[in-house]
Design an enzyme around this catalytic site. Structure first.
Site, PDB file in Angstrom:
ATOM      1  N   SER A   1       0.794  -1.233   0.000  1.00  0.00           N
ATOM      2  CA  SER A   1       0.000   0.000   0.000  1.00  0.00           C
ATOM      3  C   SER A   1       0.823   1.277   0.000  1.00  0.00           C
ATOM      4  O   SER A   1       0.251   2.376  -0.082  1.00  0.00           O
ATOM      5  CB  SER A   1      -0.957   0.011   1.194  1.00  0.00           C
ATOM      6  OG  SER A   1      -2.046  -0.845   0.958  1.00  0.00           O
TER       7      SER A   1
ATOM      8  N   LYS B   1      -0.074   3.770  -2.588  1.00  0.00           N
ATOM      9  CA  LYS B   1      -1.098   4.820  -2.476  1.00  0.00           C
ATOM     10  C   LYS B   1      -0.492   6.214  -2.298  1.00  0.00           C
ATOM     11  O   LYS B   1      -1.223   7.206  -2.370  1.00  0.00           O
ATOM     12  CB  LYS B   1      -2.056   4.499  -1.341  1.00  0.00           C
ATOM     13  CG  LYS B   1      -2.850   3.210  -1.572  1.00  0.00           C
ATOM     14  CD  LYS B   1      -3.850   2.963  -0.463  1.00  0.00           C
ATOM     15  CE  LYS B   1      -4.677   1.714  -0.715  1.00  0.00           C
ATOM     16  NZ  LYS B   1      -3.977   0.463  -0.336  1.00  0.00           N
TER      17      LYS B   1
ATOM     18  N   SER C   1      -5.829   3.342   4.497  1.00  0.00           N
ATOM     19  CA  SER C   1      -5.282   2.556   3.387  1.00  0.00           C
ATOM     20  C   SER C   1      -6.369   1.794   2.639  1.00  0.00           C
ATOM     21  O   SER C   1      -6.183   0.634   2.253  1.00  0.00           O
ATOM     22  CB  SER C   1      -4.219   1.581   3.901  1.00  0.00           C
ATOM     23  OG  SER C   1      -3.434   1.090   2.846  1.00  0.00           O
TER      24      SER C   1
END
Length: 387
Positions: A64, A67, A124
């Protein structure tokens, strides 16, 4: 005219590296810094100077951490005026089907960009990431292409994105390096708006019905923490891009492929502590006031020289001697003069080593006298006793 000036920086600290124009000096004093993860880097935000790195150019899955780029593109859309925090985003069936970390969006559910960002940056949320990607680019695949284009623009030469979330998929998994993560993290935190989200510890969406808590524990207990993003998959293991600011200096610590969650946070703390303990930023100013330069054949008689921009230098705290300045500046300049035109340089030294060369430029433009203007100027000088 050249003057060797005893620098006002002598009372400051030893210069380490500097501005976004690409000046840098190799890091020193890192021999005792132990980092027990395979891939790591420490970067200062304003100058982009790397203070420490460990296998920072080896590709690995980011989970993640992906992101960060997703959020950067959202921030750039907002800054460009193509997106507003109050715009409503409609969730597609595909976005609602995302697993892993999520805020459990339902197909057709509408949520503001503001709340989508909370979901992405704080919790997230994979579903919110895909919803935003589809809203901006039509499909997540098209958004991933934009991610790769932006990565190239940032110099992220070892990064490939296949999606906006970092989830593994049939055609592979995103690939990054610690250096590339630092580069995109730096680009993101240059947008101050992101810190309204990345510094949230606990919040909610859906009018308070769904609670959020930050996956980055440093926000809760590390002094000056400003963000940024955690990540975990079985292949990426425990990842973290951590940012923190103290006394006007902001550092970026990237830790990839940690064995445990605690290890990634403790390693990031170690790197950030090293940065804060050893380095600081100082504004650069000439030791003496720069006096106006005479302009030959100009409609005005002088122009003020100034430093180009507002340079700040990254200084190493442990060394305090040997820093000097050398100002080289023309006696006169002939019109026309353009604002920003180079008139001289300010060079900063550590001993005999050049650390920075900063242009001295004209603060304003000065037009050249016409033929008639030259004649009038001659008469003025003649009748005031100048000849």
């Amino acid at each position: 005219m050249m003057k060797r000036l005893g620098s006002g920086l002598l009372a400051l600290l030893l210069l380490f590296g500097f501005s976004t124009d690409g000046y840098a000096v190799p890091a020193t004093g890192t021999e005792g810094l132990v980092v027990e993860v395979p891939f790591a880097i420490l970067m200062e935000k304003e100058t982009g100077t790397v203070l420490f790195e460990q296998d920072a150019d080896t590709q690995t899955a980011p989970a993640s951490i992906t992101k960060i780029m997703t959020t950067l593109l959202i921030m750039e859309e907002i800054e460009a005026g193509r997106l507003s925090l109050d715009d409503m985003i409609v969730t597609s069936a595909r976005a609602a089907s995302m697993g892993g970390s999520q805020i459990f969006l339902e197909e057709g559910e509408q949520m503001t960009v503001r709340d989508m960002l909370k979901g992405i940056v704080v919790s997230s949320a994979n579903d919110a990431s895909v919803a935003m990607a589809e809203h901006i680019s039509g499909t997540e695949a098209a958004f991933a292409a934009r991610m790769n284009q932006r990565a190239g623009e940032l110099g992220m030469v070892n990064t490939t994105f296949v999606n906006s979330t970092g989830l593994p998929q049939d055609d592979g998994e995103n690939q990054v390096t610690a250096r590339d993560v630092a580069l995109m993290s730096r680009a993101l935190i240059l947008h101050e708006l992101v810190k309204e989200f990345s510094t949230i510890w606990m919040d909610s969406v859906r009018g308070g019905e769904f609670g959020l808590s930050n996956t980055n524990r440093l926000i809760y207990y590390y002094e000056g923490a400003t963000g940024l993003k955690t990540g975990f998959t079985q292949t990426a293991m425990y990842c973290l891009a951590a940012t923190a600011m103290r006394d006007g200096v902001e550092f970026i610590a990237v830790v990839l492929h940690g064995e445990t969650s605690d290890q990634r946070f403790e390693t990031a703390k170690t790197l950030l502590n090293f940065g804060f303990a050893n380095y600081t930023l100082v504004d650069v100013q000439p030791a003496d006031v720069l006096r106006p330069l005479r302009v030959e054949l100009g409609v005005v008689s002088s122009v003020q020289p100034v430093l180009d921009g507002h340079p700040r230098l990254l200084l190493e705290k442990t060394k305090a001697s040997g820093v000097t300045q050398h100002v080289e500046l023309a006696e006169t300049v002939e019109a026309p003069v353009t604002a920003g035109q180079t008139l001289g340089t300010l060079t900063v030294y550590d001993g005999e080593t050049v650390i920075a060369t900063i242009p001295i430029v004209a603060a304003d433009s000065v037009e050249r006298l016409t033929t008639g203007g030259v004649f009038v100027r001659f008469l003025q000088v003649l009748f005031t006793g100048g000849l």
